[in-house]
Design a protein around this motif. Sequence first.
Motif, PDB file in Angstrom:
ATOM      1  N   GLU A  40       1.117  -0.902   0.374  1.00 34.01           N
ATOM      2  CA  GLU A  40       0.065  -0.765   0.098  1.00 34.01           C
ATOM      3  C   GLU A  40       0.974   1.290  -0.106  1.00 34.01           C
ATOM      4  OE1 GLU A  40      -2.232   1.764  -0.870  1.00 34.01           O
ATOM      5  OE2 GLU A  40      -3.915   2.051   1.378  1.00 34.01           O
ATOM      6  N   GLY A  42      -0.146   3.750  -1.003  1.00 27.44           N
ATOM      7  CA  GLY A  42      -1.090   5.147  -0.921  1.00 27.44           C
ATOM      8  C   GLY A  42      -1.355   6.313  -1.313  1.00 27.44           C
ATOM      9  N   LYS A  68      -0.805  -0.643  -4.282  1.00 26.61           N
ATOM     10  CA  LYS A  68      -1.569  -0.060  -4.085  1.00 26.61           C
ATOM     11  C   LYS A  68      -1.787   1.271  -4.357  1.00 26.61           C
ATOM     12  CE  LYS A  68      -4.497   0.062  -0.804  1.00 26.61           C
ATOM     13  NZ  LYS A  68      -5.316   1.512  -1.008  1.00 26.61           N
ATOM     14  N   GLN A  70      -3.584   5.304  -4.291  1.00 29.53           N
ATOM     15  CA  GLN A  70      -5.208   6.022  -3.544  1.00 29.53           C
ATOM     16  C   GLN A  70      -5.972   6.813  -4.952  1.00 29.53           C
ATOM     17  OE1 GLN A  70      -5.004   7.304   0.737  1.00 29.53           O
ATOM     18  NE2 GLN A  70      -4.339   5.293   1.447  1.00 29.53           N
ATOM     19  N   SER A 124      -6.208   0.412  -6.475  1.00 29.90           N
ATOM     20  CA  SER A 124      -6.238   1.865  -5.562  1.00 29.90           C
ATOM     21  C   SER A 124      -7.884   1.765  -4.929  1.00 29.90           C
ATOM     22  CB  SER A 124      -6.315   2.923  -6.999  1.00 29.90           C
ATOM     23  OG  SER A 124      -6.701   4.301  -6.687  1.00 29.90           O
ATOM     24  N   THR A 125      -7.942   2.650  -4.364  1.00 30.17           N
ATOM     25  CA  THR A 125      -8.866   2.708  -3.020  1.00 30.17           C
ATOM     26  C   THR A 125      -9.393   3.935  -4.035  1.00 30.17           C
ATOM     27  OG1 THR A 125      -8.040   1.383  -0.603  1.00 30.17           O
ATOM     28  CG2 THR A 125     -10.094   2.878  -1.133  1.00 30.17           C
ATOM     29  N   LYS A 144     -10.307  -1.573  -3.964  1.00 33.08           N
ATOM     30  CA  LYS A 144     -10.084  -1.873  -2.888  1.00 33.08           C
ATOM     31  C   LYS A 144     -10.863  -0.908  -1.853  1.00 33.08           C
ATOM     32  CE  LYS A 144      -8.978  -1.933   1.381  1.00 33.08           C
ATOM     33  NZ  LYS A 144      -7.474  -1.736   1.971  1.00 33.08           N
ATOM     34  N   SER A 228      -5.619  -5.830   6.958  1.00 35.14           N
ATOM     35  CA  SER A 228      -5.147  -4.133   7.043  1.00 35.14           C
ATOM     36  C   SER A 228      -4.170  -4.172   7.612  1.00 35.14           C
ATOM     37  CB  SER A 228      -6.279  -3.644   6.096  1.00 35.14           C
ATOM     38  OG  SER A 228      -5.414  -2.769   5.787  1.00 35.14           O
ATOM     39  N   GLU A 249      -2.369  -6.679   3.831  1.00 39.25           N
ATOM     40  CA  GLU A 249      -1.959  -5.461   2.943  1.00 39.25           C
ATOM     41  C   GLU A 249      -1.268  -4.088   3.980  1.00 39.25           C
ATOM     42  OE1 GLU A 249      -4.293  -2.391   1.168  1.00 39.25           O
ATOM     43  OE2 GLU A 249      -5.064  -2.309   3.016  1.00 39.25           O
ATOM     44  N   HIS A 251       1.493  -0.991   4.245  1.00 42.48           N
ATOM     45  CA  HIS A 251       1.643   0.469   3.669  1.00 42.48           C
ATOM     46  C   HIS A 251       3.384   0.401   3.294  1.00 42.48           C
ATOM     47  CE1 HIS A 251      -1.735   3.953   4.343  1.00 42.48           C
ATOM     48  NE2 HIS A 251      -1.665   2.797   5.040  1.00 42.48           N
TER      49      HIS A 251
END
Length: 365
Positions: A40, A42, A68, A70, A124-125, A144, A228, A249, A251
């Motif tokens: 992540e 992010g 991943k 955001q 991506s979120t 996500k 997560s 998951e 970071h």
Amino acid sequence: MILVGILTEYIKVNCMYTDPFLKIGNIKIGNKFKPIIIAEIGINHGGSLMLAKKMALLAIKSGAEIIKYQTHIVDDEMSIEAMKIIPDNSKISIYKLMEKCALSEKEELELKSFVESKKAVFLSTPFSRKAALRLKKLGVSAYKIGSGECNHLPLVDLVASFNKPMIVSTGMNNFNDINETVKILEKHKIQYALLHCTNVYPTPPELVRLNCITEMKKKYKKAVIGYSDHTINNNACISAMALGAKIVERHFTDTKLRKGPDIINSMDPNELKNLSKAAKEIFLMNKNNTKGIVRQEKNVSRFAFATVVTIKDIKKGEKFSYENIWAKRPGTGKIKASKIFNIIGKKANKNIRKDKHLNLIDIKF
């Protein structure tokens, strides 16, 4: 042959519900496969496309298969009231923070192409309706959903309508909240995963609550269950995988010297390499649940086990007792230690010298 083909397809479809399964790109996720690590990134890139690419490349080289990010379109995501909210891990408002870290649609498309060119999955979120529609336009292979959006049922319903696999973090939500989300996911008949999570940055050990993974596995039979993480090391992720989490998951950053609200709970390349290695090893460790001796233990059992042995010279007709027999190593005799109770009180068939492993022919039954 046609009937066999139809039956095979029926079994394939229905097995999804008895053995939860997710396929994102070419990655298969489920009980039959090793745990998948999501790196992540992010907002750790701070709004820099170049840094976002650099982090992706490092994560892929360190073993991550899914990268991943955001997707923030701030005016569609938050009202002006968010200008007043300052997160515990930031010095500026959540509105300003996300505005600073947001990538444009063009940048996200370029980032997605870059990640996929390295044979990894871009994920991506979406934090708003426009963000979800942007990701749909970009042609992502899965979505996500963050913990904060788990109970954002209109957004969950919109994303589920895209008919792609969904991974949903469940931090800050109780089982009643999660149940409502699951109803929507199952209404759309999509593959989905639920991740246990605690949204404290960083999360102290006492708030991780790993037992929730076990509870979620019991409650949500159709879901792939994962974790997560927001702690400061790999311990929680490794423990989660041991408990059966099939997605972890965490970071990711290129260096922990970098500034940013999520850096403290991010892993660096070395930690990611170690986590990737752990995922492979834990899968092998959990692969066989048959209790008993394995082939490789046979030689050890020869000296580790005990069998019944005389501890005194015994005359023919004499009764066996704990005074003249006991169990000793090695386990090469004919009567296991656990069977000594069946021999006590029986009589010897012949004279038997001390320190001899008993045989059935030595005993009068």
